[in-house]
Enzyme design. Sequence first.
Site, PDB file in Angstrom:
ATOM      1  CB  CYS A 129      -0.923   0.006   1.056  1.00  0.00           C
ATOM      2  SG  CYS A 129      -2.150   0.910   1.178  1.00  0.00           S
ATOM      3  CG  HIS A 130      -0.335   4.959   1.266  1.00  0.00           C
ATOM      4  ND1 HIS A 130      -1.635   4.609   1.626  1.00  0.00           N
ATOM      5  CD2 HIS A 130      -0.804   6.006   0.484  1.00  0.00           C
ATOM      6  CE1 HIS A 130      -2.759   5.187   1.020  1.00  0.00           C
ATOM      7  NE2 HIS A 130      -2.058   6.111   0.371  1.00  0.00           N
ATOM      8  CD  GLU A 160      -4.072   8.407  -1.673  1.00  0.00           C
ATOM      9  OE1 GLU A 160      -4.558   8.311  -0.579  1.00  0.00           O
ATOM     10  OE2 GLU A 160      -2.981   7.963  -1.794  1.00  0.00           O
TER      11      GLU A 160
END
Length: 224
Positions: A129-130, A160
Amino acid sequence: MAKVLFALTSHFKDENGWESGCYVLEVAVPYFHLIKNGIEIDFVSPKGGEVPVKQLDLDDSKVKSFFKDKDAKHKFLNTYQPKDVHAKNYDAIYFPGGHGAVFDIPFDEDIAKIAAEIYENDGIVCAVCHGGAGLLNVKLSNGSYLVKGKQLTAFSNQEEEAIGTDDKVPYLLEKALTEKGAIYSCKANWQEYVVIDGRLITGQNPASDLLMAKELVKALKKKI
């Protein structure tokens, strides 16, 4: 015994007061899978000490189990500072997500160097993910970015936008990775998706954390 370093964010609020921090589920799920497979884990963060989290993230049953585990909780609340970490002691590094990661992890030169050294020591680099932000500024000894020419995934621009945070993050991760030369791909929003390119293993979103961990265990068993 194989050993993995989890690199976590120290960032909690931006200048506008927006809370982010670490998404603990992406720590907890891989943590328990790796521990179950006899793998040792340490935590590091840019500032060391306690890792910030959103209160909302603490309601998940897997996260509650994580904080009930004495060892897991102690490590999460007492992360190492980068200066106290020796890359040679680790077989892999893993970058979990949470929006906080896009604010500080890519800009911590020491963590980037640790990741590069682990990779160049025949180690494995992982992100979900991030957490993919942790890959942005990892440079190899030849001066090239680790992600250049590599197949990978991370939280997508569409995801996002879907959660309304595209105007809160300092950059869109998919775009930033592509600009560093990565060959980015993704599935539809919230679908499990993991990409393996040699010793780089990446997951698109929270749905991908367990599969990433399973692939990491497979890769570590091949090394040993």
